[in-house]
Scaffold this motif. Structure first.
Motif, PDB file in Angstrom:
ATOM      1  N   LEU A  51      42.850  44.160  70.038  1.00 35.67           N
ATOM      2  CA  LEU A  51      44.255  44.238  69.757  1.00 35.67           C
ATOM      3  C   LEU A  51      44.682  45.050  68.376  1.00 35.67           C
ATOM      4  CD1 LEU A  51      46.407  40.947  70.042  1.00 35.67           C
ATOM      5  CD2 LEU A  51      46.886  42.760  68.177  1.00 35.67           C
ATOM      6  N   GLY A  52      43.619  44.782  67.456  1.00 38.05           N
ATOM      7  CA  GLY A  52      43.795  45.766  66.309  1.00 38.05           C
ATOM      8  C   GLY A  52      43.791  47.092  66.556  1.00 38.05           C
ATOM      9  N   MET A  53      43.032  47.677  67.568  1.00 39.88           N
ATOM     10  CA  MET A  53      43.086  49.151  67.821  1.00 39.88           C
ATOM     11  C   MET A  53      44.444  49.592  68.411  1.00 39.88           C
ATOM     12  SD  MET A  53      39.154  49.404  69.376  1.00 39.88           S
ATOM     13  CE  MET A  53      37.664  48.632  68.544  1.00 39.88           C
ATOM     14  N   ALA A  54      44.886  48.718  69.406  1.00 39.20           N
ATOM     15  CA  ALA A  54      46.042  48.811  70.114  1.00 39.20           C
ATOM     16  C   ALA A  54      47.276  48.843  69.004  1.00 39.20           C
ATOM     17  CB  ALA A  54      46.501  47.629  71.073  1.00 39.20           C
ATOM     18  N   ASP A  55      47.096  47.923  68.117  1.00 38.97           N
ATOM     19  CA  ASP A  55      47.986  48.156  66.905  1.00 38.97           C
ATOM     20  C   ASP A  55      48.171  49.384  66.075  1.00 38.97           C
ATOM     21  OD1 ASP A  55      49.913  47.472  64.628  1.00 38.97           O
ATOM     22  OD2 ASP A  55      48.368  45.469  64.021  1.00 38.97           O
ATOM     23  N   GLY A  56      46.811  49.914  65.778  1.00 36.99           N
ATOM     24  CA  GLY A  56      46.750  51.173  65.041  1.00 36.99           C
ATOM     25  C   GLY A  56      47.332  52.175  66.011  1.00 36.99           C
ATOM     26  N   TRP A  57      47.135  52.281  67.239  1.00 36.18           N
ATOM     27  CA  TRP A  57      47.590  53.168  68.348  1.00 36.18           C
ATOM     28  C   TRP A  57      49.147  53.155  68.387  1.00 36.18           C
ATOM     29  CZ3 TRP A  57      50.632  53.731  72.514  1.00 36.18           C
ATOM     30  CH2 TRP A  57      50.479  54.933  73.488  1.00 36.18           C
ATOM     31  N   ALA A  58      49.564  52.023  68.371  1.00 34.74           N
ATOM     32  CA  ALA A  58      51.262  51.810  68.271  1.00 34.74           C
ATOM     33  C   ALA A  58      51.933  52.242  67.253  1.00 34.74           C
ATOM     34  CB  ALA A  58      51.499  50.418  68.672  1.00 34.74           C
ATOM     35  N   ARG A  59      51.235  51.888  66.195  1.00 33.51           N
ATOM     36  CA  ARG A  59      51.878  52.295  64.735  1.00 33.51           C
ATOM     37  C   ARG A  59      51.774  53.735  64.406  1.00 33.51           C
ATOM     38  NH1 ARG A  59      50.070  48.386  59.835  1.00 33.51           N
ATOM     39  NH2 ARG A  59      49.352  46.469  61.140  1.00 33.51           N
ATOM     40  N   THR A  60      50.796  54.390  65.148  1.00 30.49           N
ATOM     41  CA  THR A  60      50.756  56.060  65.107  1.00 30.49           C
ATOM     42  C   THR A  60      51.484  56.717  65.930  1.00 30.49           C
ATOM     43  OG1 THR A  60      48.493  55.806  64.570  1.00 30.49           O
ATOM     44  CG2 THR A  60      49.253  58.031  65.337  1.00 30.49           C
ATOM     45  N   THR A  61      51.822  56.064  67.303  1.00 28.54           N
ATOM     46  CA  THR A  61      52.603  56.709  68.210  1.00 28.54           C
ATOM     47  C   THR A  61      54.088  56.476  68.265  1.00 28.54           C
ATOM     48  OG1 THR A  61      52.194  55.339  70.039  1.00 28.54           O
ATOM     49  CG2 THR A  61      50.688  57.192  69.862  1.00 28.54           C
ATOM     50  N   GLY A  62      54.079  55.245  67.837  1.00 30.00           N
ATOM     51  CA  GLY A  62      55.954  54.590  67.702  1.00 30.00           C
ATOM     52  C   GLY A  62      55.934  54.020  69.263  1.00 30.00           C
ATOM     53  N   GLN A  63      54.902  53.917  70.089  1.00 25.42           N
ATOM     54  CA  GLN A  63      55.010  53.499  71.583  1.00 25.42           C
ATOM     55  C   GLN A  63      54.344  52.308  71.608  1.00 25.42           C
ATOM     56  OE1 GLN A  63      57.297  54.928  73.692  1.00 25.42           O
ATOM     57  NE2 GLN A  63      57.983  56.233  71.979  1.00 25.42           N
TER      58      GLN A  63
END
Length: 550
Positions: A51-63
């Motif tokens: 979940l932490g990785m998905a969080d970083g992915w989302a904060r980076t892409t905005g998606q």
């Protein structure tokens, strides 16, 4: 088709390209269906880490980022990372398998609806196979519109049900109609009245401004009003290479010079910034200023417990553009902070300490940050963790680069390396680095192996004081025994090599430079374990614990 296939197809049509998580009985069919459709699956060592990785992915892409778990214990492992993502207002969809619906005697049974409420995320339940597409659409719609995590809970038996051929799936993006939010002209006029009577304007740009891409408009408004430009922690160093009148961070992590200059402000314009207690120093930083706030939220209470003198609900681009246009019509132009004397103070090089602290086999953390900033190219993005040892980097990194900070998001240590892995994946495998403390890094050490397994060129910089640094210094300040906060650590460079990456434990500046040069020459998963002295107290801790600012 089976419901799990319909679910997977809907995720793909929502734009899902990368999924982080662990496989189990209750999500394995869905994961297989995703893989067959070309989605990249990142198997992690702990569901909360995913979940932490998905969080970083989302904060980076905005998606919306996507994480997956099996039923029961897989879901319960999400707790800390989910609260962090919720507090950060990260759009996420967690696809969580569930035991057969109604089987409360199952070994892995968990009331996942109640659990979701406790960990501060929305909840969508799949109760019939023919609702598969509707459930996915609703989960992504909530994630996108409310900018928060959503748990999609899918019972194993429902996933195995059959779905009749349906109409073409309509992704949640097709349901969004977001015209630019136009500001109330009377609010713009009121803001102009405040600015026209001001002599010292400060513009504070936050994460919302950065995401909106309003940089050019802010620079134009800054020029007209003679403003100093400051940022929140979540927008650290943004636009610092575009204006000479950039004062850095506003708040506890700001420099002494920033504190001195910002105290003179009689008008603060916040753009995409909540103006929370970190940014305003709980109201002490701008004692004589009137506040103008531009934000998309209907209403915000600032960190000083008050509302802005003039609140403008608008998207950042339109709000700043309209404000600058109205000021131009009134022929308002202010010299403000744009003087030779202020410029001279801002452009003086940062003064290093008279001498860095020298201890045998240990590095002064301030010198370590100076070397990191100089040796790592600006195109390598940075993730900042939390805790005392990261305070040095939070204050002292000066080079213009993409910065993601985890400070203030539930106060949970250990999240930053996970965010950094997600960021590297989101950036297509471009190198990135994270600065963390030793206790924080060791909390999720197995995920460095995940980075190695997927050959992600992440550099983990461990500011290692062999202890819980924050508690060590707080204990000393409160008259407690600081030795209780000390925890010896192994050679983390060697641990990194054993896990399949590169690594070095460094005790001198020369060794640090050599390790950084090796990473820059050939980026790969790497840990640099910097052994630092505990004898240097960070400026924020001096301010908080002793009332000093040196």
């Amino acid at each position: 088709m089976k419901a799990y296939e319909a679910l997977a197809e809907a995720f793909v049509k929502e734009g899902t390209s990368d999924v982080f998580g662990m496989m189990g009985d209750a999500n394995m069919h869905w994961m297989n269906a995703l893989a067959q459709r070309g989605v990249r699956l990142y198997e992690v060592r702990h569901e909360g880490s995913g979940l932490g990785m998905a969080d970083g992915w989302a904060r980076t892409t905005g998606q919306p980022g996507v994480v997956t778990t099996t039923s029961g214990p897989g879901v319960s492992q999400l707790a800390t990372s989910m609260v962090c993502a919720s507090r950060a207002r990260t759009p996420l969809v967690a696809f969580c398998g569930e035991t057969a619906w109604g089987d409360e005697g199952a070994t892995q049974y968990l009331d996942q609806r109640r659990f979701a409420a406790a960990i501060e995320c929305e909840f969508v339940h799949l109760s019939r196979p023919d609702q598969a597409e509707e459930a996915v659409q609703r989960a992504f719609y909530l994630a996108r519109t409310e900018s928060r995590p959503v748990m999609l809970s899918a019972p194993m038996d429902i996933q195995q049900g059959t779905v009749e051929d349906a109409d073409e799936y309509v992704p949640s993006t097709a349901l969004l109609d977001r015209p630019r939010l136009l500001p109330d002209p009377s609010r713009i006029a009121a803001a102009c009245d405040i600015i026209a009577l001001s002599k010292r304007v400060v513009i504070i740009a936050g994460r919302g401004a950065r995401r909106a891409g309003v940089g050019e408009q802010i620079l134009g408004l800054q020029q007209r009003t003679g403003a100093l430009l400051a940022t929140t922690l979540q927008a650290k160093n943004w636009l610092c290479d575009r204006t000479e009148f950039h004062v850095g961070l506003s708040g506890l992590f700001g420099s002494k010079l920033a504190m001195e200059l910002l105290q003179e402000a009689d008008c603060v314009i916040g753009v995409g910034a909540s103006l929370n207690s970190y940014t305003t120093e709980a109201g002490y930083l701008y004692p004589d200023a009137k506040y103008i706030q531009i934000d998309t939220s209907p209403h915000l209470v600032m960190g000083n417990g008050s509302v802005a003198d003039c609140y403008i609900q608008a998207d950042a681009v339109t709000g700043v553009t309209e404000l600058d246009r109205a000021l131009e019509q009134r022929a308002v132009r202010i010299e403000g902070f744009h003087t030779e004397e202020v410029l001279h103070r801002l452009t003086e090089p940062l003064q290093a300490p008279a001498e860095y602290l020298s201890e045998l086999g240990l590095i002064d953390p301030r010198e370590a940050i100076r070397v990191l900033d100089a040796e790592l190219p600006g195109e390598i993005g940075l993730v900042l963790g939390s805790g005392h040892q990261v305070d040095f980097g939070t204050m002292l990194f000066q080079r213009s680069r993409e910065v993601l900070s985890n400070y203030g998001m539930f106060g949970a240590i250990g999240q930053a390396p996970l965010l950094a892995i997600g960021q590297v994946v989101a950036n297509g495998g471009k190198p990135g680095f994270v600065v963390e403390g030793d206790a924080s890094f060791l909390m999720h050490l197995p995920e460095f192996e995940t980075a190695c397994r997927y050959e992600l060129p992440l550099l983990v910089v461990v500011m290692n004081d062999e202890g819980l640094g924050a508690e060590f210094h707080k204990s000393a300040a409160k008259g407690l025994d600081p030795e209780l906060a000390l925890i010896p650590t192994p050679e983390l460079g060697q641990v990194a090599v054993a896990l399949g990456g590169g690594g070095a434990t460094v005790r001198t500046i020369e060794e640090l430079r050599a390790a950084l040069a090796e990473y820059v020459r050939a980026p790969r998963p790497t840990v640099i374990d910097i052994r630092i002295t505990r004898s240097v107290l960070s400026v924020p801790y001096r301010r908080l614990q002793y009332g000093e600012d040196v």
